[in-house]
Design a protein around this motif. Structure first.
Motif, PDB file in Angstrom:
ATOM      1  N   ALA A  25       7.551 -15.390 -40.564  1.00  0.00           N
ATOM      2  CA  ALA A  25       6.251 -14.744 -40.260  1.00  0.00           C
ATOM      3  C   ALA A  25       5.683 -13.501 -40.078  1.00  0.00           C
ATOM      4  O   ALA A  25       6.319 -12.815 -39.876  1.00  0.00           O
ATOM      5  N   GLU A  26       4.373 -12.748 -40.334  1.00  0.00           N
ATOM      6  CA  GLU A  26       3.995 -12.214 -40.369  1.00  0.00           C
ATOM      7  C   GLU A  26       3.748 -10.951 -38.481  1.00  0.00           C
ATOM      8  O   GLU A  26       3.425 -12.610 -38.054  1.00  0.00           O
ATOM      9  N   GLY A  27       3.864  -9.994 -38.088  1.00  0.00           N
ATOM     10  CA  GLY A  27       3.650  -9.903 -36.562  1.00  0.00           C
ATOM     11  C   GLY A  27       4.642 -10.137 -36.163  1.00  0.00           C
ATOM     12  O   GLY A  27       5.849 -10.225 -36.190  1.00  0.00           O
ATOM     13  N   THR A  28       4.789  -9.966 -34.555  1.00  0.00           N
ATOM     14  CA  THR A  28       5.481  -9.283 -33.422  1.00  0.00           C
ATOM     15  C   THR A  28       6.799 -10.397 -33.529  1.00  0.00           C
ATOM     16  O   THR A  28       6.873 -11.962 -33.436  1.00  0.00           O
ATOM     17  N   GLY A  29       7.826 -10.128 -33.616  1.00  0.00           N
ATOM     18  CA  GLY A  29       8.335 -12.097 -33.714  1.00  0.00           C
ATOM     19  C   GLY A  29       9.212 -12.142 -34.812  1.00  0.00           C
ATOM     20  O   GLY A  29      10.575 -12.235 -34.787  1.00  0.00           O
ATOM     21  N   ARG A  30       8.150 -12.166 -35.923  1.00  0.00           N
ATOM     22  CA  ARG A  30       8.746 -12.711 -37.268  1.00  0.00           C
ATOM     23  C   ARG A  30       9.344 -14.374 -37.567  1.00  0.00           C
ATOM     24  O   ARG A  30      10.360 -14.027 -37.418  1.00  0.00           O
ATOM     25  N   ALA A  31       8.806 -14.924 -36.873  1.00  0.00           N
ATOM     26  CA  ALA A  31       8.568 -16.268 -36.139  1.00  0.00           C
ATOM     27  C   ALA A  31       9.431 -16.826 -37.842  1.00  0.00           C
ATOM     28  O   ALA A  31       8.647 -16.554 -39.000  1.00  0.00           O
ATOM     29  N   ILE A  32      10.162 -18.093 -37.950  1.00  0.00           N
ATOM     30  CA  ILE A  32      10.972 -18.558 -38.912  1.00  0.00           C
ATOM     31  C   ILE A  32       9.580 -19.289 -39.698  1.00  0.00           C
ATOM     32  O   ILE A  32       8.573 -20.199 -38.574  1.00  0.00           O
ATOM     33  N   LEU A  33       9.667 -19.239 -41.236  1.00  0.00           N
ATOM     34  CA  LEU A  33       8.380 -20.570 -41.134  1.00  0.00           C
ATOM     35  C   LEU A  33       8.957 -21.319 -42.131  1.00  0.00           C
ATOM     36  O   LEU A  33      10.149 -21.521 -42.730  1.00  0.00           O
ATOM     37  N   TYR A  34       8.554 -22.609 -41.641  1.00  0.00           N
ATOM     38  CA  TYR A  34       9.304 -23.526 -41.933  1.00  0.00           C
ATOM     39  C   TYR A  34       8.474 -24.585 -43.498  1.00  0.00           C
ATOM     40  O   TYR A  34       7.234 -24.453 -43.263  1.00  0.00           O
ATOM     41  N   GLY A  35       9.522 -25.267 -44.329  1.00  0.00           N
ATOM     42  CA  GLY A  35       8.616 -25.798 -45.782  1.00  0.00           C
ATOM     43  C   GLY A  35       9.639 -27.060 -45.770  1.00  0.00           C
ATOM     44  O   GLY A  35      10.499 -27.338 -45.415  1.00  0.00           O
ATOM     45  N   THR A  36       8.651 -28.207 -46.731  1.00  0.00           N
ATOM     46  CA  THR A  36       9.708 -28.740 -47.179  1.00  0.00           C
ATOM     47  C   THR A  36      10.775 -28.696 -48.098  1.00  0.00           C
ATOM     48  O   THR A  36      10.885 -27.791 -48.564  1.00  0.00           O
ATOM     49  N   THR A  37      12.088 -29.887 -48.423  1.00  0.00           N
ATOM     50  CA  THR A  37      13.339 -29.718 -49.252  1.00  0.00           C
ATOM     51  C   THR A  37      13.280 -31.052 -50.624  1.00  0.00           C
ATOM     52  O   THR A  37      11.406 -31.079 -50.395  1.00  0.00           O
ATOM     53  N   ARG A  38      13.432 -30.295 -51.671  1.00  0.00           N
ATOM     54  CA  ARG A  38      13.396 -30.940 -52.667  1.00  0.00           C
ATOM     55  C   ARG A  38      14.009 -32.142 -52.469  1.00  0.00           C
ATOM     56  O   ARG A  38      13.137 -33.477 -52.978  1.00  0.00           O
ATOM     57  N   ASP A  39      15.096 -32.314 -51.485  1.00  0.00           N
ATOM     58  CA  ASP A  39      15.518 -33.806 -50.651  1.00  0.00           C
ATOM     59  C   ASP A  39      14.668 -34.743 -50.668  1.00  0.00           C
ATOM     60  O   ASP A  39      14.494 -35.746 -49.874  1.00  0.00           O
ATOM     61  N   PHE A  40      13.657 -33.809 -49.629  1.00  0.00           N
ATOM     62  CA  PHE A  40      12.490 -34.084 -48.532  1.00  0.00           C
ATOM     63  C   PHE A  40      11.724 -35.269 -49.731  1.00  0.00           C
ATOM     64  O   PHE A  40      10.918 -37.002 -49.790  1.00  0.00           O
ATOM     65  N   LEU A  41      11.045 -34.519 -51.107  1.00  0.00           N
ATOM     66  CA  LEU A  41      10.303 -35.327 -52.268  1.00  0.00           C
ATOM     67  C   LEU A  41      11.119 -36.960 -52.499  1.00  0.00           C
ATOM     68  O   LEU A  41      10.442 -38.047 -52.371  1.00  0.00           O
ATOM     69  N   GLU A  42      12.608 -36.240 -52.715  1.00  0.00           N
ATOM     70  CA  GLU A  42      13.710 -37.826 -53.200  1.00  0.00           C
ATOM     71  C   GLU A  42      13.482 -38.713 -51.970  1.00  0.00           C
ATOM     72  O   GLU A  42      13.461 -39.086 -51.926  1.00  0.00           O
ATOM     73  N   TYR A  43      13.810 -38.400 -50.790  1.00  0.00           N
ATOM     74  CA  TYR A  43      13.919 -38.826 -49.832  1.00  0.00           C
ATOM     75  C   TYR A  43      12.739 -39.994 -49.329  1.00  0.00           C
ATOM     76  O   TYR A  43      12.918 -41.279 -49.378  1.00  0.00           O
ATOM     77  N   PHE A  44      11.356 -39.975 -49.882  1.00  0.00           N
ATOM     78  CA  PHE A  44      10.171 -40.297 -49.988  1.00  0.00           C
ATOM     79  C   PHE A  44      10.022 -41.154 -51.170  1.00  0.00           C
ATOM     80  O   PHE A  44       8.699 -41.604 -51.141  1.00  0.00           O
ATOM     81  N   GLY A  45      10.695 -40.826 -52.296  1.00  0.00           N
ATOM     82  CA  GLY A  45      10.385 -41.238 -53.546  1.00  0.00           C
ATOM     83  C   GLY A  45       9.082 -40.304 -54.417  1.00  0.00           C
ATOM     84  O   GLY A  45       7.909 -41.461 -54.642  1.00  0.00           O
ATOM     85  N   LEU A  46       8.671 -39.134 -53.769  1.00  0.00           N
ATOM     86  CA  LEU A  46       7.159 -38.337 -53.947  1.00  0.00           C
ATOM     87  C   LEU A  46       7.604 -37.437 -54.989  1.00  0.00           C
ATOM     88  O   LEU A  46       8.971 -37.230 -55.088  1.00  0.00           O
ATOM     89  N   ARG A  47       6.789 -37.360 -56.651  1.00  0.00           N
ATOM     90  CA  ARG A  47       7.098 -36.079 -57.225  1.00  0.00           C
ATOM     91  C   ARG A  47       6.955 -35.179 -56.755  1.00  0.00           C
ATOM     92  O   ARG A  47       7.112 -34.187 -57.470  1.00  0.00           O
ATOM     93  N   ALA A  48       5.570 -34.969 -56.218  1.00  0.00           N
ATOM     94  CA  ALA A  48       5.125 -33.744 -56.428  1.00  0.00           C
ATOM     95  C   ALA A  48       4.661 -33.725 -54.263  1.00  0.00           C
ATOM     96  O   ALA A  48       4.204 -34.665 -53.420  1.00  0.00           O
ATOM     97  N   LEU A  49       4.062 -32.586 -53.595  1.00  0.00           N
ATOM     98  CA  LEU A  49       3.594 -32.846 -52.761  1.00  0.00           C
ATOM     99  C   LEU A  49       1.750 -33.347 -52.794  1.00  0.00           C
ATOM    100  O   LEU A  49       2.203 -33.291 -51.700  1.00  0.00           O
ATOM    101  N   GLU A  50       1.456 -32.525 -54.466  1.00  0.00           N
ATOM    102  CA  GLU A  50       0.533 -33.498 -54.719  1.00  0.00           C
ATOM    103  C   GLU A  50       0.397 -35.438 -54.031  1.00  0.00           C
ATOM    104  O   GLU A  50      -1.033 -35.706 -53.974  1.00  0.00           O
ATOM    105  N   ASP A  51       1.864 -35.624 -54.129  1.00  0.00           N
ATOM    106  CA  ASP A  51       1.110 -37.497 -54.021  1.00  0.00           C
ATOM    107  C   ASP A  51       1.110 -37.601 -52.475  1.00  0.00           C
ATOM    108  O   ASP A  51       1.124 -38.786 -52.820  1.00  0.00           O
TER     109      ASP A  51
END
Length: 202
Positions: free
Chosen positions: A139-165
């Motif tokens: 992230a921008e700003g003091t500390g530059r905190a880590i940004l988290y997001g989901t992975t391809r494995d996340f989509l496969e784990y829950f049977g999603l084709r894309a986050l739009e699902d």
């Protein structure tokens, strides 16, 4: 005047509290009210002390900040733990955290905690170890905190084709509480899990 031993104990506690956000020498110096060079010297000494065979964690420096991490030589034991039947499923805390990351990504740990109202370090570690979430930037700003997001494995784990699902979130009124928003994330995300489970059962 705090002793050197007490200063190290305080730094150790700070490293535990900040988790993967990391602690900079200047931050430690400001809190201990000592010079940055003194704080850096204390942390360097602690890094050496944590190299002991009797320690299961060590102190590493990433992007100018120090944090605790497990030792690479023990990774096979951690993998055995993650793959064990007792840890194969996700806890509600992990699912709630994952739901928030899925809908709000990229997002910092502090932002997740603002929504959930509790610490999320352990759930994030669990999700990372299962490769469902990953670091996607800073992230921008003091500390530059880590940004988290989901992975391809996340989509496969829950049977999603894309986050739009993921089911859409209804519009939120400004008066609704953060707790209600967290519940909404989880309920919508649970819909995806339940749908996926039914499809697997057919």
């Amino acid at each position: 005047m705090t002793t050197k031993i007490e200063q190290k104990a305080i730094i150790e506690g700070l490293l535990f509290v900040v988790g993967d956000e990391g602690l900079e020498s200047k931050q430690a110096a400001d809190i201990l009210q000592i010079e940055v060079a003194e704080a850096d010297e204390l942390i360097q000494e602690m890094k050496e002390e944590y190299q002991s065979e009797a320690r299961g964690i060590e102190i590493v420096e990433i992007a100018g900040a120090f944090q605790f991490t497990t030792k690479a030589k023990h990774i096979s034991y951690y993998e055995r733990f993650v793959e064990s039947p007792t840890t194969s499923s996700l806890s509600q805390a992990a699912l709630e955290t994952l739901a928030i990351i899925a809908y709000k990504q990229p997002i910092t740990r502090a932002e997740i905690e603002d929504i959930r109202g509790v610490k999320t370090e352990k759930p994030i570690q669990t999700l990372s170890s299962k490769q469902l979430v990953k670091e996607v930037g800073r992230a921008e700003g003091t500390g530059r905190a880590i940004l988290y997001g989901t992975t391809r494995d996340f989509l496969e784990y829950f049977g999603l084709r894309a986050l739009e699902d993921l089911p859409s979130l209804p519009e939120q009124s400004g008066e609704e509480s953060i707790e209600a928003e967290a519940d909404l994330f989880f309920e919508n995300f649970q819909d995806v899990i339940n749908t996926d489970d039914k499809e697997e059962g057919n």
